[in-house]
Design a protein around this motif. Structure first.
Motif, short mmCIF file in Angstrom:
data_model
loop_
_atom_site.label_atom_id
_atom_site.label_comp_id
_atom_site.label_asym_id
_atom_site.label_seq_id
_atom_site.Cartn_x
_atom_site.Cartn_y
_atom_site.Cartn_z
N SER A 50 43.38 33.84 49.28
CA SER A 50 43.11 34.49 48.00
C SER A 50 43.65 35.90 48.02
CB SER A 50 41.61 34.50 47.68
OG SER A 50 40.92 35.31 48.62
N THR B 168 43.31 39.96 46.06
CA THR B 168 42.40 40.83 45.33
C THR B 168 43.15 42.03 44.78
OG1 THR B 168 40.52 40.18 46.71
CG2 THR B 168 40.29 42.22 45.46
N MET C 38 38.60 35.90 32.66
CA MET C 38 38.21 36.45 33.96
C MET C 38 36.93 37.28 33.85
SD MET C 38 40.53 35.74 36.52
CE MET C 38 40.86 37.12 37.61
N LEU D 81 35.15 35.87 39.04
CA LEU D 81 36.39 36.31 39.66
C LEU D 81 36.72 37.77 39.38
CD1 LEU D 81 38.61 33.18 38.88
CD2 LEU D 81 37.52 33.77 41.05
N LEU D 82 36.06 38.38 38.37
CA LEU D 82 36.31 39.78 38.03
C LEU D 82 34.98 40.50 37.90
CD1 LEU D 82 38.96 41.22 35.67
CD2 LEU D 82 36.59 41.97 35.39
N ASP E 104 37.48 45.01 40.07
CA ASP E 104 37.96 44.12 41.13
C ASP E 104 38.20 42.73 40.55
OD1 ASP E 104 38.13 45.47 43.67
OD2 ASP E 104 35.96 45.68 43.62
N ALA E 105 39.31 42.12 40.94
CA ALA E 105 39.59 40.75 40.52
C ALA E 105 40.22 39.99 41.67
CB ALA E 105 40.50 40.73 39.30
N SER E 106 39.87 38.73 41.81
CA SER E 106 40.40 37.87 42.87
C SER E 106 40.95 36.59 42.26
CB SER E 106 39.31 37.54 43.90
OG SER E 106 38.81 38.70 44.52
N TYR E 107 42.00 36.06 42.91
CA TYR E 107 42.59 34.81 42.45
C TYR E 107 43.43 34.26 43.58
CZ TYR E 107 43.91 31.50 38.78
OH TYR E 107 44.07 30.37 38.02
N HIS F 296 44.86 37.87 39.08
CA HIS F 296 44.02 38.97 39.56
C HIS F 296 44.60 40.32 39.16
CE1 HIS F 296 47.14 38.29 42.49
NE2 HIS F 296 46.87 39.41 43.11
#
Length: 424
Positions: A15, A17, A54, A59-60, A101-104, A112
């Motif tokens: 993943s 970020t 998101m 995820l965010l 913060d965002a993840s994908y 992200h």
């Protein structure tokens, strides 16, 4: 996955970020969803929909924290990456930071990055503030951040997401990229680049990054990303790759592509970054710099060099006068060893030719005599076969039309004539 000698197996992270900060002295007046909605059509529909989805998922995240809870953000480094005095002053006055913060997973689109930057830009606009891209250590205005996001057709300029810093070493310039890790890919590097190819090679690196990134994301189209993706060892770059990376897909001449060899250079220290190195093809003899010069000649022709012919128009005449007026001061500082650490002084001087003067650069090694400069050629001259990169040269001070102080980030002082040329 089949391993062959024609491909490099590159590890794929599970993943990714993205983190953005918004300096503020209070809580945002709008929620993230309200701030995004307030942008209206300034945010293209695909990005607005992605950011909205998101925001409504784990995820965010958006959180406001005191500045003292964060490591110190060095203002000199932020300034080196383009922060203005006003932006640094606003950061210094902030009591809190809004953290987005965002993840994908790796792949395309980089949800992200797009979602985190969109939300941070929206919140920054609602606060009349800036946003900080933590990955690149850049302070952005909301307008600049919004312009970097995809348009209605999902198109972006890679140069808005990628930096190409360089520094000097004994064999020339060391170029790297900073931005490919946003997409889960290793950064590129190239060593031994001739100094006179600074701008042209930066464009080459950007074009190669665009080509490799496209291959990388095509490898990651499966629902579950593989543990490794295969990149071809022969890295081909064309004028079209460069034009697209700079957001000008229609401005390329359709000329011949150039080929480089891609090698995986794992870091010996597990905490350091590994690189994908660009090198001449197997079997090439001679220093890498000569092949890199041939790549630039293939892609750009004569314009690939920073050697320029010009007639002194008003702006150029003013630039030359400014540089010459400050020559005594820069000589005094050079002799007193007062230039920044790891910086080098270069001078631009005129060589006579039948078509007018050819302007070339030399790295200064000694300047004891105020009328004569000793140095080494920073590029090959077209009109004088005796002036070659790395070879000793003696320059009459009266022939100098410009000078510049270079460090690892580029020109930090001087370079007035080049600024005129860059302005068209």
């Amino acid at each position: 996955m089949t391993i062959t000698d024609d491909y490099l197996p590159v590890p794929v992270p599970e993943s990714l970020t993205a983190t953005y900060l918004v300096p503020t002295s209070g809580e945002p007046p709008l929620t993230p969803a309200e701030a995004v909605a307030a942008l209206g059509d300034r945010l293209a529909a695909p990005v607005r929909d992605l950011a909205t989805q998101m925001i409504d998922s784990p995820l965010l995240t958006v959180d406001t924290r005191p500045v003292v809870d964060f490591p110190h953000l060095p203002p000199d480094l932020l300034a080196a990456f383009g922060a203005t005095g006003e932006q640094l002053a606003r950061l210094a006055a902030a009591s809190h930071l809004v953290v987005v913060d965002a993840s994908y997973r790796p792949g395309w689109p980089p949800a992200h990055e797009w979602a985190a930057r969109a939300v941070a830009a929206a919140l920054a606009e609602s606060l009349d503030a800036d946003l900080i891209d933590v990955f690149a250590l850049q302070i952005l205005s909301p307008a600049v951040a919004l312009r970097s996001l995809p348009d209605a057709d999902g198109r972006v300029r890679l140069v808005d997401w990628l930096l190409v810093p360089y520094s000097s070493d004994a064999d020339g310039l060391w170029f790297t990229t900073k931005g490919l890790r946003r997409f889960g890919l290793l950064e590129l590097q190239a060593e031994g680049v001739p100094p006179h190819l600074t701008r042209a090679w930066g464009a080459v690196m950007t074009g190669v990054a665009r080509r490799i990134l496209r291959t990388w994301t095509e490898e990651l189209t499966a629902t579950e990303p593989p543990a490794f993706a295969q990149l071809p060892i022969r890295a081909t770059v064309s004028g079209h790759d460069i034009a697209v990376a700079y957001g000008n897909p229609d401005q390329h001449d359709g000329g011949r592509p150039a080929t480089l060899r891609l090698e995986l250079d794992p870091a010996p220290d597990p905490d350091a970054d590994s690189f994908l190195s660009l090198r001449p093809p197997a079997g090439h003899t001679g220093p890498p710099g000569r092949y890199f010069a041939a790549v630039c000649a293939t892609l750009f022709g004569a314009t690939g060099s920073d050697v320029r012919y010009t007639r002194p128009a008003d702006a150029m005449a003013t630039a030359i006068a400014t540089a010459r007026d400050r020559l005594p001061d820069i000589r005094d500082r050079f002799l007193a060893d007062e230039l920044p650490a790891d910086a080098q002084l270069v001078v631009k001087y005129a060589l006579p030719s039948d078509d007018g003067p050819e302007y070339v650069w030399a790295t200064v090694t000694s300047w004891l005599d105020p009328d004569r400069i000793l140095g080494s050629g920073a590029n090959d001259a077209t009109t004088d076969p005796a002036v070659r990169m790395g070879c000793p040269v003696m320059v009459n001070t009266d022939d100098v039309v410009d000078w510049a102080v270079l460090d690892g980030t580029g020109v930090v002082e001087g370079g007035w004539t080049q600024a005129v040329l860059d302005a068209g």
